[in-house]
Design an enzyme around this catalytic site. Sequence first.
Site, short mmCIF file in Angstrom:
data_model
loop_
_atom_site.label_atom_id
_atom_site.label_comp_id
_atom_site.label_asym_id
_atom_site.label_seq_id
_atom_site.Cartn_x
_atom_site.Cartn_y
_atom_site.Cartn_z
N ASN A 54 -4.48 3.65 6.59
CA ASN A 54 -4.15 4.97 7.16
C ASN A 54 -3.55 4.91 8.58
OD1 ASN A 54 -6.91 6.64 5.47
ND2 ASN A 54 -4.75 6.61 4.90
N ASP A 93 -9.46 13.04 -1.01
CA ASP A 93 -7.99 13.01 -0.93
C ASP A 93 -7.41 14.41 -1.16
OD1 ASP A 93 -5.55 11.81 -0.56
OD2 ASP A 93 -5.36 11.12 -2.63
#
Length: 252
Positions: free
Chosen positions: A74, A26
């Site tokens: 996502n 991330d």
Amino acid sequence: MKRSPEELIDQIDVRALPRHVAVIMDGNGRWARKRGLPRVAGHRAGTKAVREVVEGCAELHISALTLYAFSVENWKRPRTEVSTLMSLLKEYLAKELETLCRNNIRLQTIGRTDELDMTVQQELARTIEDTRNNTGMVLTLALNYGGRAEIIDAVNRILANGRKDSVQPMTEQEFAKYLYTSELPDPDLLIRTSGELRISNFLLWQIAYAELFVTDTLWPDFDKRCLYEALIAYQKRERRYGGIEPQLVRSR
Ligand code: IPE
Ligand code: IPE
Ligand code: MG
């Protein structure tokens, strides 16, 4: 003062490594923003970190590495960002095949990959096939992956196929065989970069007793040194599994 990779690697007990390391990669967007660049520049920079970690784990003979590359959530991102992520994935697979083979790594995926673009599916199938006979580390890419989706997919497979021994109640061991990760041991160590203290729907079942390591380092800045720091921290943990005996991570 920053320690060198050589100094850090000396502190790692190779007999007490995690069997399975999982990573929530991330912070690509924040890395780019800090530099006044578009988010996709962060994703491109992130592929270098993938290379570092894959190679770093393979060199240490860690059996399994699982990377969270694209979640079922996502898809909410702008279409251009999603398509760049998919192009980068194809580029990575094409470029890294040689490195994967040189390091004896076998590639596999978890997630609903049948919903990915056909060209991505083809590139994945090719790399999986070309690394099929490698006997070293198993590199698992979590793509269009969600932990809840995985559990639901398992339940639906059970409902669709029936069970041979259906009079017996389901056990945890049997249920785990229906998960995407049936061939993998549960992760011992879960690393998350860029400081967020959440799981974001990753390997919900499998991380029941994983040791968590969260670093503020943004994913594109993550390198072998950061990996070694995570492993050193892991080796200082006491894993108790609900018992009272404080145990250091055991040598295998
Ligand atoms: C991780 O970086 C990459 C993917 C989720 C594919 P992000 O894109 O989430 O970066 P941040 O969290 O916005 O910084
Ligand atoms: C988790 O990162 C998913 C991947 C690393 C692929 P996100 O950036 O999508 O997670 P949230 O939105 O911060 O929870
Ligand atoms: Mg993020």
